[in-house]
Design a protein around this motif. Structure first.
Motif, PDB file in Angstrom:
ATOM      1  N   SER A 123      60.615  33.060  44.194  1.00  0.00           N
ATOM      2  CA  SER A 123      59.850  32.550  45.344  1.00  0.00           C
ATOM      3  C   SER A 123      58.662  33.445  45.668  1.00  0.00           C
ATOM      4  O   SER A 123      58.352  33.709  46.829  1.00  0.00           O
ATOM      5  N   MET A 124      57.999  33.898  44.629  1.00  0.00           N
ATOM      6  CA  MET A 124      56.781  34.697  44.772  1.00  0.00           C
ATOM      7  C   MET A 124      55.612  33.927  44.170  1.00  0.00           C
ATOM      8  O   MET A 124      55.734  33.330  43.102  1.00  0.00           O
ATOM      9  N   GLU A 125      54.472  33.958  44.853  1.00  0.00           N
ATOM     10  CA  GLU A 125      53.257  33.467  44.237  1.00  0.00           C
ATOM     11  C   GLU A 125      52.801  34.456  43.164  1.00  0.00           C
ATOM     12  O   GLU A 125      53.101  35.651  43.245  1.00  0.00           O
ATOM     13  N   LEU A 126      52.051  33.945  42.186  1.00  0.00           N
ATOM     14  CA  LEU A 126      51.435  34.833  41.208  1.00  0.00           C
ATOM     15  C   LEU A 126      49.938  34.537  41.135  1.00  0.00           C
ATOM     16  O   LEU A 126      49.537  33.405  40.869  1.00  0.00           O
ATOM     17  N   HIS A 127      49.136  35.561  41.432  1.00  0.00           N
ATOM     18  CA  HIS A 127      47.683  35.465  41.382  1.00  0.00           C
ATOM     19  C   HIS A 127      47.192  36.222  40.151  1.00  0.00           C
ATOM     20  O   HIS A 127      47.541  37.397  39.963  1.00  0.00           O
ATOM     21  N   ALA A 128      46.426  35.554  39.305  1.00  0.00           N
ATOM     22  CA  ALA A 128      45.889  36.183  38.096  1.00  0.00           C
ATOM     23  C   ALA A 128      44.692  37.047  38.477  1.00  0.00           C
ATOM     24  O   ALA A 128      43.692  36.550  38.979  1.00  0.00           O
ATOM     25  N   TRP A 129      44.804  38.333  38.203  1.00  0.00           N
ATOM     26  CA  TRP A 129      43.815  39.330  38.628  1.00  0.00           C
ATOM     27  C   TRP A 129      42.884  39.648  37.458  1.00  0.00           C
ATOM     28  O   TRP A 129      43.332  40.093  36.399  1.00  0.00           O
ATOM     29  N   PHE A 130      41.595  39.416  37.686  1.00  0.00           N
ATOM     30  CA  PHE A 130      40.554  39.633  36.686  1.00  0.00           C
ATOM     31  C   PHE A 130      39.631  40.771  37.099  1.00  0.00           C
ATOM     32  O   PHE A 130      39.282  40.899  38.272  1.00  0.00           O
ATOM     33  N   ASN A 131      39.215  41.560  36.115  1.00  0.00           N
ATOM     34  CA  ASN A 131      38.070  42.463  36.297  1.00  0.00           C
ATOM     35  C   ASN A 131      36.862  41.737  35.720  1.00  0.00           C
ATOM     36  O   ASN A 131      36.764  41.562  34.505  1.00  0.00           O
ATOM     37  N   PRO A 132      35.926  41.300  36.550  1.00  0.00           N
ATOM     38  CA  PRO A 132      34.888  40.396  36.043  1.00  0.00           C
ATOM     39  C   PRO A 132      33.899  41.024  35.070  1.00  0.00           C
ATOM     40  O   PRO A 132      33.555  40.416  34.050  1.00  0.00           O
ATOM     41  N   ASP A 169      39.879  29.383  31.531  1.00  0.00           N
ATOM     42  CA  ASP A 169      40.957  29.332  30.532  1.00  0.00           C
ATOM     43  C   ASP A 169      42.317  29.470  31.205  1.00  0.00           C
ATOM     44  O   ASP A 169      43.297  28.821  30.822  1.00  0.00           O
ATOM     45  N   VAL A 170      42.389  30.322  32.219  1.00  0.00           N
ATOM     46  CA  VAL A 170      43.639  30.504  32.953  1.00  0.00           C
ATOM     47  C   VAL A 170      43.864  29.368  33.942  1.00  0.00           C
ATOM     48  O   VAL A 170      44.967  28.825  34.056  1.00  0.00           O
ATOM     49  N   VAL A 171      42.822  28.990  34.662  1.00  0.00           N
ATOM     50  CA  VAL A 171      42.949  27.911  35.643  1.00  0.00           C
ATOM     51  C   VAL A 171      43.467  26.638  34.982  1.00  0.00           C
ATOM     52  O   VAL A 171      44.369  25.961  35.500  1.00  0.00           O
ATOM     53  N   LYS A 172      42.954  26.299  33.837  1.00  0.00           N
ATOM     54  CA  LYS A 172      43.301  25.048  33.167  1.00  0.00           C
ATOM     55  C   LYS A 172      44.664  25.093  32.487  1.00  0.00           C
ATOM     56  O   LYS A 172      45.330  24.057  32.351  1.00  0.00           O
ATOM     57  N   ASN A 173      45.077  26.279  32.045  1.00  0.00           N
ATOM     58  CA  ASN A 173      46.233  26.357  31.154  1.00  0.00           C
ATOM     59  C   ASN A 173      47.480  27.004  31.737  1.00  0.00           C
ATOM     60  O   ASN A 173      48.538  26.974  31.096  1.00  0.00           O
ATOM     61  N   TYR A 174      47.363  27.573  32.941  1.00  0.00           N
ATOM     62  CA  TYR A 174      48.510  28.288  33.504  1.00  0.00           C
ATOM     63  C   TYR A 174      48.739  27.873  34.959  1.00  0.00           C
ATOM     64  O   TYR A 174      47.791  27.620  35.702  1.00  0.00           O
ATOM     65  N   ASP A 175      50.001  27.887  35.341  1.00  0.00           N
ATOM     66  CA  ASP A 175      50.399  27.454  36.683  1.00  0.00           C
ATOM     67  C   ASP A 175      50.345  28.615  37.669  1.00  0.00           C
ATOM     68  O   ASP A 175      51.314  28.907  38.380  1.00  0.00           O
ATOM     69  N   VAL A 176      49.194  29.306  37.703  1.00  0.00           N
ATOM     70  CA  VAL A 176      49.046  30.408  38.649  1.00  0.00           C
ATOM     71  C   VAL A 176      48.743  29.848  40.038  1.00  0.00           C
ATOM     72  O   VAL A 176      48.250  28.733  40.187  1.00  0.00           O
ATOM     73  N   ASP A 177      49.036  30.640  41.047  1.00  0.00           N
ATOM     74  CA  ASP A 177      48.800  30.224  42.433  1.00  0.00           C
ATOM     75  C   ASP A 177      47.414  30.594  42.916  1.00  0.00           C
ATOM     76  O   ASP A 177      46.922  30.010  43.890  1.00  0.00           O
ATOM     77  N   GLY A 178      46.794  31.572  42.256  1.00  0.00           N
ATOM     78  CA  GLY A 178      45.481  31.990  42.704  1.00  0.00           C
ATOM     79  C   GLY A 178      44.739  32.748  41.629  1.00  0.00           C
ATOM     80  O   GLY A 178      45.333  33.244  40.660  1.00  0.00           O
ATOM     81  N   ILE A 179      43.438  32.840  41.803  1.00  0.00           N
ATOM     82  CA  ILE A 179      42.567  33.688  40.985  1.00  0.00           C
ATOM     83  C   ILE A 179      42.091  34.826  41.879  1.00  0.00           C
ATOM     84  O   ILE A 179      41.599  34.600  42.987  1.00  0.00           O
ATOM     85  N   HIS A 180      42.220  36.033  41.384  1.00  0.00           N
ATOM     86  CA  HIS A 180      41.986  37.234  42.183  1.00  0.00           C
ATOM     87  C   HIS A 180      41.036  38.156  41.430  1.00  0.00           C
ATOM     88  O   HIS A 180      41.211  38.392  40.228  1.00  0.00           O
ATOM     89  N   MET A 181      40.031  38.669  42.122  1.00  0.00           N
ATOM     90  CA  MET A 181      39.110  39.637  41.524  1.00  0.00           C
ATOM     91  C   MET A 181      39.054  40.892  42.370  1.00  0.00           C
ATOM     92  O   MET A 181      39.174  40.842  43.591  1.00  0.00           O
ATOM     93  N   ASP A 182      38.846  42.011  41.695  1.00  0.00           N
ATOM     94  CA  ASP A 182      38.807  43.273  42.420  1.00  0.00           C
ATOM     95  C   ASP A 182      37.369  43.699  42.685  1.00  0.00           C
ATOM     96  O   ASP A 182      36.455  42.862  42.693  1.00  0.00           O
ATOM     97  N   PHE A 230      41.421  31.286  45.709  1.00  0.00           N
ATOM     98  CA  PHE A 230      40.457  32.189  45.090  1.00  0.00           C
ATOM     99  C   PHE A 230      40.147  33.306  46.072  1.00  0.00           C
ATOM    100  O   PHE A 230      39.697  33.043  47.194  1.00  0.00           O
ATOM    101  N   GLY A 231      40.426  34.547  45.669  1.00  0.00           N
ATOM    102  CA  GLY A 231      40.240  35.665  46.574  1.00  0.00           C
ATOM    103  C   GLY A 231      39.617  36.870  45.895  1.00  0.00           C
ATOM    104  O   GLY A 231      39.670  37.019  44.670  1.00  0.00           O
ATOM    105  N   ILE A 232      39.029  37.721  46.711  1.00  0.00           N
ATOM    106  CA  ILE A 232      38.338  38.928  46.237  1.00  0.00           C
ATOM    107  C   ILE A 232      38.885  40.138  46.983  1.00  0.00           C
ATOM    108  O   ILE A 232      39.153  40.074  48.187  1.00  0.00           O
ATOM    109  N   SER A 233      39.007  41.254  46.261  1.00  0.00           N
ATOM    110  CA  SER A 233      39.431  42.510  46.879  1.00  0.00           C
ATOM    111  C   SER A 233      38.310  43.533  46.771  1.00  0.00           C
ATOM    112  O   SER A 233      38.239  44.298  45.809  1.00  0.00           O
ATOM    113  N   PRO A 234      37.399  43.572  47.757  1.00  0.00           N
ATOM    114  CA  PRO A 234      36.270  44.508  47.694  1.00  0.00           C
ATOM    115  C   PRO A 234      36.664  45.905  48.176  1.00  0.00           C
ATOM    116  O   PRO A 234      37.738  46.121  48.750  1.00  0.00           O
ATOM    117  N   PHE A 235      35.753  46.825  47.958  1.00  0.00           N
ATOM    118  CA  PHE A 235      35.873  48.160  48.546  1.00  0.00           C
ATOM    119  C   PHE A 235      36.014  48.020  50.063  1.00  0.00           C
ATOM    120  O   PHE A 235      35.509  47.074  50.665  1.00  0.00           O
TER     121      PHE A 235
END
Length: 521
Positions: free
Chosen positions: A131-140, A191-204, A261-266
């Motif tokens: 019962s956890m969401e999984l957000h795919a974390w990318f370094n752009p 590629d991830v959005v279309k092919n995987y059942d992730v709950d979110g896209i996350h960037m740092d 879709f979320g971002i983790s800024p400084f």
């Protein structure tokens, strides 16, 4: 993420003599804390770059790596975590099979070498089981993490498109000013959005590189070609990052309208001395140094949540946690705020304030007292697994003692499912066994994603807003649940609700009672 290599160099001014614990200006007694919330984002970053968290053995077998991840997820589940930020692209490489980029060396020991499983798919399955969401974390924009360019795979993008990159502090970075670079990064994410059942896209926070003495960003040629209409290169750089975030938002939501879709800024957007809308702080800032205008992204509605890395303690004179929390919460523009917190700093010898076991709990109290903040994300996984400064004990026994659903995002989906049908409950083999049928289709035809089971005892109010009454949250469409925690001589009342992908919740079923005879066990 802004991590070890750059942290001290970037904000050296923020690390001079930390005050003693008595100097903190905000304490648990000075805030009005809300009761345990039913809705709260409770995340943790699992960093794969340099094997910081996982896999702890890049040359391990698939079975040992999977066991390692399961152990971490089990620990997080026990601590009450409900979201995983899983790093899938540390440096133009991949922790997933359906990628246009080579497999990461942090997974196999050698970039491009194929593992015996798909780590992202495995992580999704295991997170959802808990019962956890999984957000795919990318370094752009980071393309390498070191200067060992000879070890890059032959098909690594720095080899096939060398003109897309500049070198800064010995590593290769995508040039954000090139339109083809932005298009490429969008396609990588899709590629991830279309092919995987992730709950979110996350960037740092790695957009343009953090300033380093003696280093120059070699993008003058791109500015000459694409910078027409801009009076200075800094505004052009910010516009380049804006374009990427806007493109990503449109593309992600086109293919998956309910994808977060979320971002983790400084942690500092801009100091007031640098910008009239900035915070009362004095340190490095993402608007000036990374050319990342994350406040604009919220205002324009391009991102669904902001996750600033507020890695300084309460009362710190140059960048106080409480002032940054207040600034970010005043600049969310009706999007979600999840505060990045730093239990890893307990292990830093000079971070004296983080040796105080009350520091992060007091930060959590401040977050909960702020009605415009919706949760936290902790850096990083092993700090929680290893119970840094007893924080995990505090989460498990206090702050996250009861389960919580992630807060809904009504701008993405505001239509709840219908209630489950044909609900029954009976005692079978010493357990309360609940059965129901799937609800009728929702008004928006959004499918049911899972269910929440509530339990009450005699004379208790049927309060679905109190998380103490939740006995189970499931992210699957099974229509059976066994409560194995019933006690002899008691009567229990159960109700069930349905949730959709964004955790909108239905009305409850009619209650059903189960009486456990005193002699049944």
């Amino acid at each position: 993420m802004l991590r070890y290599k750059y942290f001290f160099a970037l904000v050296l001014s923020l690390l001079i003599s930390a005050p003693t614990f008595a100097q903190a200006v905000v304490t648990a007694d000075s805030v009005s804390v809300r009761p345990q919330p039913k809705r709260e984002f409770r995340g943790v970053w699992i960093a794969t770059v340099s094997n910081l968290d996982w896999p702890q053995n890049a040359r391990g077998t698939a079975e040992s790596q999977q066991r390692d991840l399961i152990n971490q997820l089990n620990a997080h589940q026990q601590a009450g975590i409900n979201a995983i930020m899983f790093q899938v692209r540390p440096a133009a490489d991949a922790f997933y099979a359906k990628s246009r980029e080579p497999w990461s060396k942090y997974l196999t020991g050698k970039q491009g070498e194929t593992p015996d499983y798909d780590p992202l798919q495995f992580a999704i399955n295991e997170a959802h089981k808990r019962s956890m969401e999984l957000h795919a974390w990318f370094n752009p924009y980071r393309a390498t993490f070191d200067n060992k360019f000879y070890a890059l795979a032959p098909d690594h993008i720095t080899r096939t498109k060398p003109e897309w990159f500049f070198t800064y502090e010995g590593i290769k970075l995508f040039n954000p000013g090139l339109p083809e670079v932005r298009e490429y990064i969008v396609q990588v994410v899709l590629d991830v959005v279309k092919n995987y059942d992730v709950d979110g896209i996350h960037m740092d926070d790695y957009f343009y590189p953090y300033p380093a003495k003696g280093q120059v960003i070699n993008d003058a040629e791109a500015y000459a070609e694409y910078g027409k209409g801009f009076d200075n290169i800094k505004d052009w750089r910010r516009d380049n990052v804006d374009k990427l975030i806007h493109m990503l938002a449109d593309s992600i939501h086109k293919y998956k309208p309910t994808m977060k879709f979320g971002i983790s800024p400084f942690g500092i957007w801009a100091n007031r001395s640098q910008h009239p809308d900035g915070s009362e702080t004095n340190g490095g800032s993402s608007y000036i140094e990374n050319f990342a205008d994350s406040r604009k992204w919220m205002k324009e509605g391009w991102i669904d949540y902001i996750n600033p890395q507020i890695y300084w303690h309460i009362g710190y004179r140059l960048a106080p946690f409480e002032k940054l929390l207040d600034w970010w919460s005043s600049n969310t523009y009706n999007r979600h705020l999840y505060v990045g917190q730093a239990p890893y700093r307990f292990y830093e010898p000079r971070s004296l304030a983080y040796k105080n076991p009350s520091e992060i709990p007091n930060q959590l109290r401040l977050i909960r007292a702020n009605p415009r903040a919706q949760g936290s994300v902790f850096f990083r996984s092993l700090s929680i697994v290893n119970n840094a400064n007893h924080l995990t004990d505090s989460l498990r026994t206090d702050f996250y003692r009861y389960p919580a659903l992630p807060p809904p995002m009504l701008w993405l989906d505001s239509v709840p499912p219908n209630a489950p049908q044909a609900f029954t409950a009976r005692l079978e083999k010493k357990n309360a066994v609940l059965r129901w049928s799937a609800p009728l289709a929702a008004a928006d035809n959004e499918p049911v994603y899972g269910y929440v089971i509530y339990r009450f005892q005699v004379n208790e109010k049927f309060d679905l807003g109190d998380p103490r009454n939740i006995v189970h949250i499931q992210y699957n469409t099974d229509t059976l649940y066994q409560d194995t925690t019933v006690q002899p001589g008691k009567t229990y009342f159960y109700v069930v609700t349905a949730i959709d992908r964004l955790k909108n919740e239905s009305e409850r079923t009619a209650p059903m009672a189960v009486t456990v005879p005193a002699s049944v066990l």
